[in-house]
Design a protein around this motif. Sequence first.
Motif, PDB file in Angstrom:
ATOM      1  N   TYR A   3       1.138  -1.054  -0.356  1.00 11.65           N
ATOM      2  CA  TYR A   3      -0.126   0.219  -0.282  1.00 11.65           C
ATOM      3  C   TYR A   3       0.895   0.918  -0.452  1.00 11.65           C
ATOM      4  O   TYR A   3       1.711   1.499   0.766  1.00 11.65           O
ATOM      5  N   VAL A   4       0.745   2.447  -0.621  1.00 11.04           N
ATOM      6  CA  VAL A   4       1.375   3.788  -1.085  1.00 11.04           C
ATOM      7  C   VAL A   4       0.822   4.969  -0.147  1.00 11.04           C
ATOM      8  O   VAL A   4      -0.881   4.640  -0.054  1.00 11.04           O
ATOM      9  N   GLN A  33      -1.118  -0.672  -3.818  1.00  8.71           N
ATOM     10  CA  GLN A  33      -0.611  -0.178  -5.571  1.00  8.71           C
ATOM     11  C   GLN A  33      -1.576  -0.538  -6.519  1.00  8.71           C
ATOM     12  O   GLN A  33      -1.591   0.371  -7.443  1.00  8.71           O
ATOM     13  N   ARG A  34      -1.802  -1.861  -6.284  1.00 11.39           N
ATOM     14  CA  ARG A  34      -3.220  -1.943  -7.836  1.00 11.39           C
ATOM     15  C   ARG A  34      -4.503  -2.275  -7.484  1.00 11.39           C
ATOM     16  O   ARG A  34      -4.510  -2.807  -6.801  1.00 11.39           O
ATOM     17  N   VAL A  35      -5.743  -2.541  -8.084  1.00 14.72           N
ATOM     18  CA  VAL A  35      -6.788  -2.685  -7.840  1.00 14.72           C
ATOM     19  C   VAL A  35      -7.090  -3.853  -8.114  1.00 14.72           C
ATOM     20  O   VAL A  35      -6.770  -4.348  -9.839  1.00 14.72           O
ATOM     21  N   PRO A  36      -7.221  -5.093  -7.436  1.00 10.71           N
ATOM     22  CA  PRO A  36      -7.201  -6.139  -8.583  1.00 10.71           C
ATOM     23  C   PRO A  36      -8.305  -6.774  -8.864  1.00 10.71           C
ATOM     24  O   PRO A  36      -9.524  -6.216  -8.747  1.00 10.71           O
ATOM     25  N   VAL A  37      -8.299  -7.470  -9.833  1.00 11.85           N
ATOM     26  CA  VAL A  37      -9.912  -7.685 -10.683  1.00 11.85           C
ATOM     27  C   VAL A  37      -9.477  -9.806  -9.944  1.00 11.85           C
ATOM     28  O   VAL A  37      -9.156  -9.681  -9.968  1.00 11.85           O
ATOM     29  N   TYR A  58      -6.215  -8.284  -1.195  1.00 12.46           N
ATOM     30  CA  TYR A  58      -6.217  -7.352  -0.558  1.00 12.46           C
ATOM     31  C   TYR A  58      -5.542  -7.854   0.434  1.00 12.46           C
ATOM     32  O   TYR A  58      -5.116  -7.259   1.218  1.00 12.46           O
ATOM     33  N   PHE A  59      -5.595  -8.773   1.015  1.00 12.36           N
ATOM     34  CA  PHE A  59      -5.055  -9.605   1.825  1.00 12.36           C
ATOM     35  C   PHE A  59      -3.486 -10.457   1.976  1.00 12.36           C
ATOM     36  O   PHE A  59      -2.431 -11.033   2.473  1.00 12.36           O
ATOM     37  N   ALA A 258     -15.210  -1.615  -6.464  1.00 12.19           N
ATOM     38  CA  ALA A 258     -16.093  -2.941  -6.786  1.00 12.19           C
ATOM     39  C   ALA A 258     -15.657  -3.379  -8.216  1.00 12.19           C
ATOM     40  O   ALA A 258     -16.579  -4.543  -9.327  1.00 12.19           O
ATOM     41  N   ARG A 259     -16.155  -2.275  -9.124  1.00 11.33           N
ATOM     42  CA  ARG A 259     -16.644  -2.282 -10.339  1.00 11.33           C
ATOM     43  C   ARG A 259     -15.199  -2.334 -11.357  1.00 11.33           C
ATOM     44  O   ARG A 259     -15.186  -2.704 -11.950  1.00 11.33           O
ATOM     45  N   ARG A 260     -14.516  -1.521 -10.623  1.00 11.03           N
ATOM     46  CA  ARG A 260     -13.725  -1.525 -11.160  1.00 11.03           C
ATOM     47  C   ARG A 260     -12.662  -2.952 -10.859  1.00 11.03           C
ATOM     48  O   ARG A 260     -11.382  -3.451 -11.618  1.00 11.03           O
ATOM     49  N   MET A 261     -12.535  -3.918  -9.848  1.00  4.54           N
ATOM     50  CA  MET A 261     -12.100  -4.627  -9.964  1.00  4.54           C
ATOM     51  C   MET A 261     -13.136  -6.047 -10.888  1.00  4.54           C
ATOM     52  O   MET A 261     -12.988  -7.671 -10.954  1.00  4.54           O
TER      53      MET A 261
END
Length: 432
Positions: A3-4, A33-37, A58-59, A258-261
Amino acid sequence: MNYVSTRGGIAPVSLEVAMAAGLAPDGGLYVPQRVPVVELARPQATLAQTAQQVLAPYFAGSDLLGHLPQLCEAAFDFPAPLRALDGTDDYLLELFHGPTAAFKDYAARFLAGTLARLRRPADPTTTVLVATSGDTGAAVAAAFHRRPGFRVLVLYPDGRVSPRQAHVLGSFGDNVQAMRVDGSFDDCQRLVKQALVDASLRERLALTSANSISLGRLLPQIAYYAHAALDFHTRRGMPLDFIVPTGNLGNALACWLARRMGLPIGAIVLACNANDALPRYLDGGDYAPRATEATLANAMDVGAPSNFERLRWWHPDDAGLRAGLRAFRVDDAAIRDTIAGAPQRHGVVPCPHTAVGLRVLERLRAGGDAGNWAVVATAHPAKFEGVVEPLVGHAVEPPAALATALAQPAHAQALAADYAALREHLLRGVDA
């Protein structure tokens, strides 16, 4: 996953550090650092199980990953039903079935469980500092109440929350203290942020935040959007669109994440009260926060939404940000009209914040919008009986947990909107 900070002034940190800190040392907000899919074709059997699936990325790499099932089971043990409105294809996502009758209960309980897992027996007491415009403080207080190793200080704007909200805030006692601040929510939020970046204070005090600036508050909120959207997509084969009443932007940002994932979420519309920094910006104006205006939807009385910093960090330019969101302003007169008409139009009695969302829905439908809309119902109307009951013409029965809190004695201490006064209060007795 590391995380940044949104301000770029620190090296990447672990989930544990970001969760425990609340605010980054450079004053920024922590972001992954990134949004996971994620690839989920349907919701899991329970909301808690869906939460586990969408939060697991995220974990990744964290010692907390092994505790995630238990954290989710404890935090998401009450429903978030997607309720069809009478006579329409529209829905309410009801998020007010928790212990303090507001959507904040889910994430507050998740954060409390997470921070408890991170504690070691020899650690000093952690002070959880939270600013509230009405509902956050009660949810956080309930989540941390009587938890060993924690004390909670809740700052709320005196006279700018409903009487029942104020009573609940002051009803906990034990390790929870309510402070009624002579100022606005923005003043309360400013005081919290000042404390979190005060290095000399943090040398003497273990301090964290439970506002939506906290990563531990933001991430869990993704879960109920994922569960509702997956359920709708499974039944109807289409993405679900959301209208999110918003003040500090945390709940709406969770929907956006949530949408971006990759979850089946279509359009996202922000429903705002007269504090309209977001509608003005998304309509093409400059982002220009203004002094907070008191409204009937008081939990959304935020002139400078903190989570806008996160939203901007994820977008390289204004055009890209504006392309993905819309926002509408709803004034108090429209809120009153919506509450009064909602039993006949929609078959529900809404709180003032949910009424803001319903009003936006009515505007969209009147303009010919054919989306699959779900309005997020953020709080139970019984918390705002002074506004709601005269408009609908009958009493609104409080849910059992709220009724129990209202039956308790309550006390809140006065505090000037002055950082020196807050700092003195926080340190009282620390070095004794």
